[in-house]
Design a protein around this motif. Structure first.
Motif, PDB file in Angstrom:
ATOM      1  N   THR A 131      11.035  -2.225  -7.624  1.00  7.53           N
ATOM      2  CA  THR A 131       9.712  -2.532  -8.156  1.00  7.53           C
ATOM      3  C   THR A 131       9.770  -2.636  -9.678  1.00  7.53           C
TER       4      THR A 131
ATOM      5  N   ASP B 283       0.825  -1.215   0.000  1.00  9.75           N
ATOM      6  CA  ASP B 283       0.000   0.000   0.000  1.00  9.75           C
ATOM      7  C   ASP B 283       0.858   1.264   0.000  1.00  9.75           C
TER       8      ASP B 283
ATOM      9  N   CYS C 182       1.924  -9.010  -5.929  1.00 13.38           N
ATOM     10  CA  CYS C 182       2.586  -7.881  -5.258  1.00 13.38           C
ATOM     11  C   CYS C 182       4.088  -8.082  -5.129  1.00 13.38           C
TER      12      CYS C 182
ATOM     13  N   SER D  82       2.187   2.210  -8.955  1.00 13.49           N
ATOM     14  CA  SER D  82       1.041   1.292  -9.032  1.00 13.49           C
ATOM     15  C   SER D  82       1.279   0.115  -9.972  1.00 13.49           C
TER      16      SER D  82
ATOM     17  N   THR E 134       3.073  -2.401  -9.175  1.00 14.05           N
ATOM     18  CA  THR E 134       2.960  -3.542  -8.270  1.00 14.05           C
ATOM     19  C   THR E 134       1.485  -3.712  -7.931  1.00 14.05           C
ATOM     20  N   LYS E 135       0.954  -4.905  -8.119  1.00 11.44           N
ATOM     21  CA  LYS E 135      -0.501  -5.086  -8.032  1.00 11.44           C
ATOM     22  C   LYS E 135      -0.942  -5.715  -6.721  1.00 11.44           C
ATOM     23  N   LYS E 136      -2.177  -5.378  -6.334  1.00  8.09           N
ATOM     24  CA  LYS E 136      -2.786  -5.943  -5.134  1.00  8.09           C
ATOM     25  C   LYS E 136      -3.832  -6.953  -5.566  1.00  8.09           C
TER      26      LYS E 136
ATOM     27  N   ARG F  21       2.057   1.753  -3.634  1.00 13.26           N
ATOM     28  CA  ARG F  21       0.983   2.122  -4.567  1.00 13.26           C
ATOM     29  C   ARG F  21       0.362   3.472  -4.230  1.00 13.26           C
ATOM     30  N   GLU F  22       0.047   3.646  -2.951  1.00 13.72           N
ATOM     31  CA  GLU F  22      -0.783   4.796  -2.601  1.00 13.72           C
ATOM     32  C   GLU F  22       0.021   6.011  -2.176  1.00 13.72           C
TER      33      GLU F  22
ATOM     34  N   GLY G 263       2.885   6.273  -5.426  1.00  9.84           N
ATOM     35  CA  GLY G 263       2.336   6.280  -6.782  1.00  9.84           C
ATOM     36  C   GLY G 263       2.920   5.210  -7.688  1.00  9.84           C
TER      37      GLY G 263
END
Lengths: 167, 321
Positions: free
Chosen positions: A87, A38, A61, A47, A49-51, A41-42, A45
């Motif tokens: 990443t 998180d 991830c 993004s 890398t996936k959840k 990603r959050e 920024g």
């Protein structure tokens, strides 16, 4: 021995931390509960890398921590401070794909693409460390990354092709 | 997830504070915290304590509790002298998890019983003592088939623990009162006199597992894992066999541990002496030696198949060792 208050107060709720991501030092104010996933990603920024499952079951991830693939959803962000995080954003570029990324395109190793960045990060670590390239080795190395579209044979072929081309 | 306080331990004394829950690989505890199955108010990161060294110890090997599974399995001496451990680790989890998970934490991971892990709170003695057991009247496929002490019939999910039990590994524990060592089987299968089915081991709060000691080289061994899919899955049953052969290739001494069938790795107590003198290729003889212990099985409604499956896994492992 009485331990009450033996240790000074730790990080609670939100505090500022510093992370080394793709060779850059990044600061953020981060809740202790926040996962590395998180945070990337959050807050940063990143993004790519996936959840997926958020429970360490799917591998979407996957990032590198000190050069080894790990699951960023299973690591509290505070525990990733003082480590080198890499990443998918550091792999290849928009103008020039990494050979592994090019091989995924060449071999049709994705359909929806959601798992692909995690697949690439696992494959990259495998090729950097082991580079055995045998089919059984590739399957074992990639076993922590699920693909709901079922592109497994193409993923295996893509990874093996890069391993083979490196000899 | 409940808010918690996080701190990095600088000394062992920091980690002995019973008000703080140790964290290292995080792979199990953090998941349990996400689902509010574990709700520690204070979490102490023990990775900085230098407990990850792996070093020869006489003819044996001392593995720091915070060595990762990948680090242990990647050692040439483990592959050569304790191959059953390398095999069990290779059959565990996924590459990513093996890079994160520590050997100490692997022993202390909670059961995978689906009722314990349920996202909604269901009756579960291990999760809330006294609340009942949903598996007893529900899906008991994953539960123990050999009797366990106390009301919880859940199994321990670790592969390495099964290999370590067959290797007669010793668990080194440090705490505010000093150090103590226990055989793995005694560490993971605590008696339940206090009615604490939520406890995984005899570890007290404030104590840490600091190392695992493999007493001597055991090059002739095998690990057989039976699971619902080929990779990245917990065992339905598993068997570790460590054998010394005599001059004519018969079993001189054998140590067998089974996973997925009891609260912890299960060593059939009478089989090991009975196996001495057996031809490892004679499945009927191996079965005859194992049968008296297997007669103690008390399976539930959906897991009786595990008794025969574990028998065959044990025979297979002994034959390959």
């Amino acid at each position: 021995m009485n331990y009450a208050g033996a240790m000074p107060a730790g990080k609670r709720s939100t505090s500022t931390g510093c992370w080394s991501v793709n060779g850059t030092s990044l600061e953020a104010s981060c809740d202790v509960r926040r996962s590395l996933l998180d945070l990337l990603r959050e807050d940063f920024g990143l993004s790519g890398t996936k959840k997926g499952c958020d429970r360490g079951e799917c591998g979407a991830c996957t990032v590198h921590l000190d050069g080894r693939p790990v699951l960023s959803c299973l690591m509290p962000a505070v525990m990733a401070e003082h480590h080198e995080i890499t990443t998918i954003e550091a792999i290849g570029s928009e103008d020039e794909l990494h050979p592994l990324q090019a091989a995924f395109v060449e071999h049709d190793a994705l359909q929806c693409g959601f798992c692909t960045s995690g697949q690439i990060m696992s494959a990259l670590a495998f090729l950097q460390r082991d580079a055995g390239g045998g089919a059984a080795d590739v399957r074992a190395a990639m076993s922590g990354n699920l693909c709901r579209c079922g592109a497994y044979q193409q993923i295996r072929a893509a990874v093996a092709s890069v391993g083979a081309s490196r000899g | 997830m409940r808010v918690f306080e996080y701190r990095r331990a600088c000394t062992l004394q920091d980690a002995f504070d019973p008000a703080w829950t140790p964290i290292a690989g995080a792979t199990d505890l953090y998941n349990l915290m996400k689902d509010r199955i574990a709700e520690p108010g204070r979490v102490v990161d023990i990775r900085g304590l230098g407990l990850s060294a792996i070093e020869p110890d006489g003819d044996g090997l001392r593995i720091g509790a915070l060595a990762t599974l990948a680090q242990v399995a990647g050692r040439p001496d483990v592959a050569k002298r304790w191959p059953v451990l390398a095999e069990a680790i290779a059959a565990s989890a996924s590459p990513q998890l093996r890079n994160m998970a520590t050997v100490g934490g692997n022993l202390l991971q909670q059961t995978r019983c689906p009722y314990y892990r349920a996202e909604t709170l269901l009756p579960c003695h291990r999760r809330r003592p006294g609340s009942g057991c949903s598996a007893a009247s529900g899906d008991d496929r994953s539960l123990a088939v050999f009797p366990t002490e106390g009301p919880c019939l859940a199994t321990h999910p670790s592969d390495p623990a099964v290999a370590l039990a067959a290797l007669d590994a010793v668990v080194e524990i440090a705490g505010p009162a000093g150090r103590r060592s226990l055989a793995l089987a005694d560490f993971l299968r605590p008696p339940d006199p206090l009615g604490e089915p939520q406890r995984l081991s005899v570890l007290e709060r404030g104590e840490l597992v600091v190392a695992l000691v493999l007493p001597h080289a055991s090059p002739h061994s095998a690990y057989v894992k039976v699971r619902d899919r080929w990779s990245y899955e917990f065992a339905v049953v598993s068997a570790a066999a460590v054998v010394e052969h005599d001059a004519d290739g018969r079993i001189g001494a054998a140590r067998v541990a089974l996973g997925g069938v009891a609260a912890g790795p299960w060593r059939p107590p009478r089989a090991e002496p009975a196996l001495a003198g057996s031809d490892p290729g004679d499945a009927a003889a191996l079965r005859a030696a194992l049968e008296p212990d297997f007669a103690a099985a008390r399976p539930g409604r959906h897991n009786a198949f595990k008794v025969e499956l574990a028998m065959r896994a044990a025979i297979d492992a002994l034959g390959r060792a």
